[in-house]
Design an enzyme around this catalytic site. Structure first.
Site, PDB file in Angstrom:
ATOM      1  N   CYS A 151       0.799  -1.226   0.000  1.00 55.46           N
ATOM      2  CA  CYS A 151       0.000   0.000   0.000  1.00 55.46           C
ATOM      3  C   CYS A 151       0.833   1.278   0.000  1.00 55.46           C
ATOM      4  O   CYS A 151       0.279   2.372  -0.062  1.00 55.46           O
ATOM      5  CB  CYS A 151      -0.955  -0.012   1.188  1.00 55.46           C
ATOM      6  SG  CYS A 151      -2.081  -1.410   1.128  1.00 55.46           S
ATOM      7  N   HIS A 284      -1.702   8.076   6.561  1.00 60.19           N
ATOM      8  CA  HIS A 284      -2.088   6.839   5.866  1.00 60.19           C
ATOM      9  C   HIS A 284      -3.558   6.570   6.202  1.00 60.19           C
ATOM     10  O   HIS A 284      -4.337   6.262   5.323  1.00 60.19           O
ATOM     11  CB  HIS A 284      -1.172   5.695   6.297  1.00 60.19           C
ATOM     12  CG  HIS A 284      -1.391   4.445   5.518  1.00 60.19           C
ATOM     13  ND1 HIS A 284      -1.313   4.402   4.145  1.00 60.19           N
ATOM     14  CD2 HIS A 284      -1.707   3.174   5.901  1.00 60.19           C
ATOM     15  CE1 HIS A 284      -1.562   3.174   3.720  1.00 60.19           C
ATOM     16  NE2 HIS A 284      -1.815   2.408   4.766  1.00 60.19           N
ATOM     17  N   GLU A 295      -0.544   4.702  14.003  1.00 61.60           N
ATOM     18  CA  GLU A 295      -0.068   5.904  13.305  1.00 61.60           C
ATOM     19  C   GLU A 295      -0.127   7.113  14.241  1.00 61.60           C
ATOM     20  O   GLU A 295       0.760   7.978  14.217  1.00 61.60           O
ATOM     21  CB  GLU A 295      -0.883   6.162  12.029  1.00 61.60           C
ATOM     22  CG  GLU A 295      -0.312   7.322  11.198  1.00 61.60           C
ATOM     23  CD  GLU A 295      -0.950   7.451   9.818  1.00 61.60           C
ATOM     24  OE1 GLU A 295      -1.952   6.763   9.548  1.00 61.60           O
ATOM     25  OE2 GLU A 295      -0.423   8.245   9.012  1.00 61.60           O
ATOM     26  N   LYS A 314      -8.555   9.258   2.691  1.00 58.32           N
ATOM     27  CA  LYS A 314      -9.212   7.967   2.425  1.00 58.32           C
ATOM     28  C   LYS A 314     -10.673   8.000   2.896  1.00 58.32           C
ATOM     29  O   LYS A 314     -11.483   7.182   2.463  1.00 58.32           O
ATOM     30  CB  LYS A 314      -8.464   6.832   3.140  1.00 58.32           C
ATOM     31  CG  LYS A 314      -7.106   6.495   2.505  1.00 58.32           C
ATOM     32  CD  LYS A 314      -6.470   5.276   3.142  1.00 58.32           C
ATOM     33  CE  LYS A 314      -5.148   4.892   2.488  1.00 58.32           C
ATOM     34  NZ  LYS A 314      -4.027   5.787   2.814  1.00 58.32           N
ATOM     35  N   HIS A 319      -9.296   3.465   0.182  1.00 61.46           N
ATOM     36  CA  HIS A 319      -7.888   3.078   0.090  1.00 61.46           C
ATOM     37  C   HIS A 319      -7.640   2.554  -1.324  1.00 61.46           C
ATOM     38  O   HIS A 319      -8.073   1.463  -1.677  1.00 61.46           O
ATOM     39  CB  HIS A 319      -7.580   1.997   1.125  1.00 61.46           C
ATOM     40  CG  HIS A 319      -6.119   1.695   1.259  1.00 61.46           C
ATOM     41  ND1 HIS A 319      -5.202   1.989   0.275  1.00 61.46           N
ATOM     42  CD2 HIS A 319      -5.407   1.135   2.273  1.00 61.46           C
ATOM     43  CE1 HIS A 319      -3.999   1.616   0.668  1.00 61.46           C
ATOM     44  NE2 HIS A 319      -4.087   1.100   1.883  1.00 61.46           N
ATOM     45  N   PHE A 378       1.656  -3.407   3.847  1.00 64.24           N
ATOM     46  CA  PHE A 378       1.952  -4.765   4.304  1.00 64.24           C
ATOM     47  C   PHE A 378       3.457  -5.015   4.193  1.00 64.24           C
ATOM     48  O   PHE A 378       4.114  -4.540   3.278  1.00 64.24           O
ATOM     49  CB  PHE A 378       1.247  -5.786   3.401  1.00 64.24           C
ATOM     50  CG  PHE A 378      -0.148  -6.119   3.814  1.00 64.24           C
ATOM     51  CD1 PHE A 378      -0.787  -5.429   4.820  1.00 64.24           C
ATOM     52  CD2 PHE A 378      -0.835  -7.136   3.178  1.00 64.24           C
ATOM     53  CE1 PHE A 378      -2.081  -5.748   5.192  1.00 64.24           C
ATOM     54  CE2 PHE A 378      -2.132  -7.464   3.537  1.00 64.24           C
ATOM     55  CZ  PHE A 378      -2.750  -6.771   4.544  1.00 64.24           C
TER      56      PHE A 378
END
Lengths: 391, 358
Positions: A151, A284, A295, A314, A319, A378
């Site tokens: 991502c 993110h 985060e 997002k 996403h 990931f």
């Protein structure tokens, strides 16, 4: 080291074709997360997706992802007025994950059930296919790389392209990320129980997961001296980046957020920015309970509690996987350009574990001299991009 | 390049070889011609632990084993300050298909959360960073034919640019009969192989400080793209990437002692590459490792290690169906070249170490 200027922007987002549509949607806090139409969703936890609604230009013989990428890349090159001679030397760095998997799945699914095989659909399946399609169609003859960092792929592509410009390898680079919806991605996040049945609510106390999206965005990065010399419009300077790895778990971030914090600190150090000089972080912010909590820990360790405005775009475009880092880079750059912070549109009930002003609901006018864009993936792949107003 | 980049370790897991630099030298010197085959999983014993054997896919285990061998060869135990760059052509397609089959066979209940990360090509990098504790940048590069070369180029650039001091870089791929049958139906030719090769690249000062033993030096490197249709071969033999790599290395075309090419039996592409190389450096003794080992992402990194051996010893593994001939006994800079269908190109200039740290 040469300074790196952003001189062109291109985007295809769940708001439609073009950077203008993207900014209009973000600025107004509009949600582009709707019922999914491209893949079958019956029986799953979430039936929503942030799909690109427009008819895509280009031949339908190309994969959907190739067409998303081509539209965004063409817009960026035209925006920066990069001509044939410069294109022949320009680097092309693409962040990608799904490649042409949507079409490969359309072959494999019925094929497994006895349908006729159409092997040709597999030609463009691998992520590297996008770069060869773009390179050929756009006449790009410099270094050509495809980065897969889950991502954070789109942000990693921009970071690597910035290195090529900063090191004097190329004067101009086209860099960004692309992903179309795929069944594999949708099924996978369902299997991990990471999808919110409702449109995702990053940083909300009651968040339940993410919403999957698709899109593409590309930036033209250019040696700042060259850009000045030709009188190019400079949106922002890509002042620095950080890339780190958690080396912790295949899908979960390190609980203390150390890898994320190191990426932010690296970006700040390379940009020569103090945390207090950064007005905004495009997080993110996926909307999963775990990502947003960790985060927030990382942000607090870098900026202190409440030390910076934070939002997750997002909340509006979902996403978009490999495109996320590049679409969010465009959002961050436009925040710097317009001195306006896009909102976390679906945030209603603040999470006490997220001690930041996450700009709920509507965009906010604020001076943004410098801003960060975070992308995590990931495999513990953390990328932070630092942008500031051009000198 | 600014900082000098040395190759200080190599780890190889292949059908005919598992080991570091001494295994590589024996492999290159062996009179027998290796053929593409499958890696014997038993050869990974001691290189992956029981948990990894259970948890990781086969292609990830190959990567983990080769990275550990490379670090062992370099004499490095911990990896906190390490980066990782992995090249791959196909990633973990085996897990991707198994994940899809789980759904097609069993519906939503057949989905495996364990298999899903394997559908993303960085899964081998994720497993490897965890295994060796690499905390700096981690990148996965996907490309046909030249992914291994590109990974080494990207890693060398990160070190030369002062962004990281040491990187484990190389390539990994596994064979898959189902995929190969589809590729054959699509008209693909050329041998296919499997394995993993990783190099340890380090900044010169770091090597000196810790007393490392370099195999060679990456003097210059560049990637590029020649005009070609996607999946097609082009016509022009004019290459900017080779010229750039030579210029960065300060090596004149006439001083290139030998060439490692990416030819793998795909005749149209192989012929195009031959013309590109000849236009860039003239006729030189050359070797195509993939022609015997089969094309896969590890071969590019293997070629860089072999080029360091050639540059240092003046020897080529000539029985392997190269163009024949011997490099002058004094050795000399060696060009590692890769060219893919679609136009992607890689060039590295590898030289013997001359910095006094050997």
């Amino acid at each position: 080291m040469r300074r790196v200027a952003v001189t062109g922007l291109g985007a295809v987002s769940p708001f439609g074709l073009g950077v203008k549509a993207l900014w209009e949607g973000l600025r107004t806090g509009t949600s582009a997360i709707r019922a999914a139409t491209l893949i079958e969703t019956a029986g799953f936890r979430s039936r929503l997706a942030a799909e690109v609604p427009d008819r895509l230009p280009g031949s339908s013989r190309r994969s959907r992802a190739d067409r998303l990428a081509l539209a965004a890349a063409r817009e960026a090159l035209a925006d920066a007025t990069v001509g044939g001679e410069a294109r022949a030397q320009a680097a092309l760095i693409v962040g990608a994950v799904g490649g042409g998997m949507l079409e490969a799945e359309a072959w494999y699914w019925p094929g497994r059930r006895g349908g006729a095989p159409r092997h040709a659909a597999l030609r463009a399946m691998l992520p590297s296919s996008h770069a060869d399609v773009l390179g050929r169609a756009l006449g790009l003859g410099g270094p050509r790389e495809t980065l897969v960092t889950a991502c954070s792929s789109g942000a990693a592509a921009i970071a690597v392209a910035a290195d090529l410009v900063a090191d004097g390898v190329v004067p101009v680079a086209l860099a960004g990320g692309v992903d179309a919806m795929t069944r594999i991605c949708y099924l996978g996040f369902n299997a991990l129980k990471l999808l919110d049945p409702e449109p995702c609510r990053p940083f909300d106390r009651d968040r339940r997961g993410m919403s999957i999206g698709e899109g593409a965005a590309f930036l033209v990065l250019e040696d700042a001296e060259r850009a000045r010399g030709r009188g190019a419009l400079v949106y922002a300077e890509l002042a620095g980046h950080g890339m780190t790895t958690d080396a912790y778990h295949v899908t979960s971030p390190r609980p203390g957020g150390e890898g994320m914090a190191r990426a932010m600190r690296q970006a700040l150090a390379r940009a020569g920015l103090a945390p207090s000089e950064v007005a905004y972080v495009n997080a993110h912010g996926t909307g999963t309970p775990q990502n947003d909590r960790i985060e927030a820990i990382a942000l607090r360790s870098v900026f202190g509690e409440g030390g910076v405005l934070v939002s997750s775009t997002k909340s509006m475009i979902g996403h978009t996987m490999a495109a996320a880092g590049s679409l969010e880079a465009v959002a961050t750059i436009l925040a710097v350009v317009h001195d306006m912070v896009p909102p976390t549109a679906t945030l209603r009930v603040p999470d006490p574990e997220v001690p930041f002003d996450c700009v709920p609901g509507v965009a906010r006018e604020a001076p943004v001299a410098a801003a960060l864009s975070n992308s995590f993936g990931f495999g513990g792949q953390n990328v932070t991009l630092a942008f500031r107003k051009p000198a | 390049m600014t900082a000098r980049v040395l190759i200080t370790g190599v780890g190889i897991v292949g059908p005919d070889i598992t080991g570091g630099r001494s295994s590589l030298e024996a492999f290159l010197d062996a009179p027998a011609v290796p053929s593409p085959g499958l890696v014997d999983d038993a050869a990974l014993g001691g290189l992956v632990d029981e948990g990894e054997r259970r948890r990781l896919s086969r292609v990830s285990r190959l990567a983990v084993a080769a990275a550990r061998l490379a670090l062992r060869d370099a004499g490095i135990e911990t990896g906190d300050d390490l980066g990782l760059v992995v090249g791959t052509e196909f990633g973990d397609l085996h897990s991707t298909r198994a994940f899809a089959d789980g759904f097609l066979d069993g519906g939503p209940g057949g989905l495996s959360a364990l298999l899903f990360p394997g559908t993303v090509m960085n899964t081998m990098a994720a497993a490897t960073t965890i295994a060796v504790g690499a905390h700096q940048l981690s990148l996965t590069l996907n490309a046909p034919t030249i992914a291994g070369e590109l990974a080494v180029i990207r890693a060398a650039a990160a070190i030369a640019g002062g962004r990281v001091d040491a990187v484990v870089a190389g390539g990994v791929d596994e064979r898959d009969a189902y995929r190969e049958s589809i590729l054959a139906d699509l008209g693909a030719t050329g041998r296919r192989g499997e394995g993993a090769t990783f190099l340890v690249l380090e900044r010169e000062e770091r090597v000196r400080d810790r007393g490392g033993r370099p195999l060679g030096e990456i003097r210059g490197a560049a990637s590029g793209a020649l005009a070609a249709r996607p999946h097609g071969v082009g016509r022009s033999p004019v290459s900017r990437a080779v010229a750039f790599a030579l210029a960065r290395s300060g090596v004149a075309p006439a001083d290139v002692a030998a060439v490692y090419r990416s030819a793998s039996g795909d005749l149209a592409r192989d012929d195009w590459e031959r013309r590109v190389v000849e236009a860039a450096v003239g006729s030189r003794p050359s070797v195509a490792l993939a022609a015997r080992l089969g094309g896969h992402a590890a071969v590019g990194a293997l070629a860089v290690a072999a080029a360091a051996w050639t540059a240092t010893t003046g020897r080529l593994p000539s029985p392997w169906g190269g163009d024949g001939g011997r490099v002058p006994a004094h050795g000399g800079p060696v060009l590692v070249h890769g060219l893919a269908r679609g136009g992607g190109q890689a060039a590295l200039v590898v030289a013997a170490t001359t910095t006094g740290v050997r």
